[in-house]
Design an enzyme around this catalytic site. Structure first.
Site, short mmCIF file in Angstrom:
data_model
loop_
_atom_site.label_atom_id
_atom_site.label_comp_id
_atom_site.label_asym_id
_atom_site.label_seq_id
_atom_site.Cartn_x
_atom_site.Cartn_y
_atom_site.Cartn_z
N LYS A 1 -43.52 15.87 -34.95
CA LYS A 1 -44.42 15.99 -36.10
C LYS A 1 -45.51 14.92 -36.14
O LYS A 1 -45.27 13.76 -35.83
CB LYS A 1 -43.63 15.92 -37.41
CG LYS A 1 -42.75 17.12 -37.68
CD LYS A 1 -43.51 18.43 -37.77
CE LYS A 1 -44.36 18.51 -39.02
NZ LYS A 1 -43.56 18.65 -40.23
N SER B 1 -42.34 12.20 -38.55
CA SER B 1 -41.16 12.63 -39.28
C SER B 1 -39.96 11.83 -38.77
O SER B 1 -39.88 11.50 -37.60
CB SER B 1 -40.92 14.12 -39.04
OG SER B 1 -39.57 14.44 -39.30
N GLU C 1 -52.72 14.60 -47.93
CA GLU C 1 -51.71 15.15 -48.83
C GLU C 1 -51.51 14.26 -50.05
O GLU C 1 -51.38 14.73 -51.18
CB GLU C 1 -50.37 15.30 -48.10
CG GLU C 1 -50.34 16.44 -47.09
CD GLU C 1 -49.07 16.41 -46.27
OE1 GLU C 1 -47.99 16.56 -46.88
OE2 GLU C 1 -49.15 16.23 -45.04
N HIS D 1 -62.06 33.77 -50.42
CA HIS D 1 -60.66 34.23 -50.55
C HIS D 1 -59.81 33.74 -49.38
O HIS D 1 -58.80 34.36 -49.04
CB HIS D 1 -60.56 35.75 -50.66
CG HIS D 1 -61.51 36.34 -51.66
ND1 HIS D 1 -61.19 36.53 -52.98
CD2 HIS D 1 -62.80 36.74 -51.53
CE1 HIS D 1 -62.23 37.04 -53.63
NE2 HIS D 1 -63.22 37.16 -52.77
#
Ligand code: ARG
Length: 489
Positions: free
Chosen positions: A318, A312, A325, A191
């Site tokens: 970043k 970024s 991804e 979980h």
């Protein structure tokens, strides 16, 4: 000047084909019989409309089948010559012409023509230009229907072999990192909450199992891909005395398709491959998701090398895990191809239908996506920077050894359900004090159960917990190393 988008959209850029204006028309004209230059013109009284030509042609994407098409044609021609259907001189001319065409295609000088519809007619026309009548004899006893099915199977067989080789590299890389981290402790989750301590090596080997099953599925699928359609001709077979087993042997097919109607219309093999690929991509998406989570500074279990990350354009600080991804995102596209291919086949009557031309783009993209993803993960995995301290600190925070204390109580005669209750109360006591279960004193533990003694606290350590799970499939470092040895063997 304002930026204006118009709809309908501007016409799509013309593909880079030489279009013979004489063979197409925008408005049908009745008197152009002689002008049509396709591979099947005799029956028609007017040129094909240009929109129809563009709609039906597949050469823009099936050019990828050229090498397979040439291999299939050479095997077919060799068989025709053996059977006495064409002469040895014709075979020599065909072979020489096809080899030259292969070189032209590789060298980029081959001139693809849209009006010749597809890879098959383009190559056949060029062959006839080069060698004359021998080229016109190549299509004896054959149809584009069995030809394209053969090409696609040859192409996919090679793609499967490449993907399997890449999966092998990936699994090897995962095993190497797992070995180095056989004893590195991290929290195991259920979980997404801290559950029990595990070793990082054990965690990585879970993916080795998943990718291993993906490889098994591809191996199994390959044997059904590797069956010869040629000889089925358009749908019913051919009146020539062909030798299908000879063609199968030439091309390395394991079997000859046993029913001509099925041989030209079956695309299960492509669907099955795409299903296996979609599942492999699901596995990549799971690993990708974990890498993204682990790299989040709030978790910080790992870092990825800069060469696998991007920045970024606005936030200077970043460092984004774009590769995982994208893999997560590409999983959706392969799953979409699977749905598309299933719908392509649904309710198709026997035998070949033009619908099947739509099998190629999803199949090519599926194989490309899976191969690229596998290769990039195989390169990325050895570069994973592991942060054992962060993993350990997280494992220490979640009362991860609660089950071990319950097990200890069971070993000292307490029924498991009662032990569970005792430990749950101990966890509550620890949580109220803002500490972990393992930090409670023996006296505190005894306030909940007088049975608990000093040596119970030994099982509360992370090392004790993982080492205790010492059986096949367990997380103990000894077991991880045993799995590493098995996988290398
Ligand atoms: N380009 C076609 C395909 O991809 C080749 C087979 C054409 N057969 C036909 N009967 N029109 O399926």
């Amino acid at each position: 000047m304002p930026l204006v988008y118009s709809w309908p959209a501007a016409p799509r850029p013309a593909p880079s084909f030489r279009l013979l204006e004489s063979v197409v028309s925008n408005a049908p004209s009745p008197s152009s019989l002689h002008q049509r230059d396709s591979g099947w013109s005799g029956r028609f009284s007017e040129p094909v409309a240009e929109t129809v030509l563009r709609y039906t042609a597949s050469v823009g994407f099936d050019r990828r089948l050229a090498e397979a098409d040439i291999a299939g044609s050479r095997a077919h021609a060799a068989m025709l010559a053996r059977a006495g259907v064409i002469s040895a001189a014709d075979l020599a001319a065909i072979d020489g012409g096809l080899q030259r065409i292969a070189e032209e295609i590789r060298g980029g000088s081959f001139e693809w023509q849209l009006e010749l519809e597809d890879v098959h007619l383009n190559i056949e026309r060029r062959l006839t230009d080069l060698v004359g009548d021998a080229g016109k004899r190549l299509h004896t006893g054959r149809s584009r229907n069995d030809q394209v099915a053969t090409d696609l199977r040859l192409w996919l067989r090679a793609a499967i072999d490449e993907i399997r080789a890449a999966l092998h590299e990936l699994r090897r890389a995962l095993v190497d990192v797992a070995e180095r981290h056989a004893a590195t402790i991290m929290p195991g989750f259920t979980h997404l909450q801290v559950a029990q301590p595990v070793t990082f090596g054990h965690h990585l080997l879970a993916y080795v199992e998943m990718f291993g099953r993906d490889d098994e599925r591809l191996r199994d699928c390959r044997s059904r891909v590797n069956r010869l359609p040629l000889g089925a001709a358009a749908l019913a077979g051919t009146s020539f005395r062909i030798d299908r087993q000879f063609v199968a042997d030439q091309l390395g097919f394991e079997q000859v398709g046993q029913n001509s109607l099925d041989a030209v219309s079956d695309r299960d093999f492509a669907i099955e491959f795409t299903a296996a690929a979609a599942l492999a991509m699901v596995h990549f998406s799971r690993l990708a998701e974990e890498l993204v989570l682990w790299m989040n500074p709030g978790i910080g279990f790992i870092d990825l090398p800069d060469r696998f990350c991007t920045g970024s354009s606005i936030m200077p600080q970043k460092k984004n895990p774009d590769v995982p991804e994208l893999a997560r995102g590409k999983c959706g596209r392969v799953a979409g191809h699977l749905a598309g291919l299933l719908m392509l086949m649904k309710a198709q009557p026997l035998a070949y239908n033009k619908d099947n031309q739509e099998d190629k783009e999803p199949l090519f993209d599926t194989a490309d996506t899976l191969l690229d993803t596998t290769r990039i993960f195989a390169a990325l995995v050895p570069g994973i920077v592991v942060r054992p301290d962060a993993m350990r600190a997280a494992a220490e925070r979640g009362h991860a050894t609660a089950t071990d204390l319950a097990d200890w109580l069971v070993q000292h005669g307490v029924p498991f359900r009662d032990a569970h209750e005792i430990v749950a109360r101990a966890v509550r006591l620890a949580a109220e004090g803002g500490i972990d279960l393992a930090s409670l004193t023996t006296a505190q533990l005894q306030s909940i159960s007088p049975l608990i003694t000093d040596d119970a606290r030994a099982v509360l350590t992370l090392e004790g917990s993982v080492a205790a799970r010492d059986h096949v499939g367990g997380t103990a470092p000894r077991q991880v190393l045993a799995q590493v040895a098995r996988l290398r063997g």
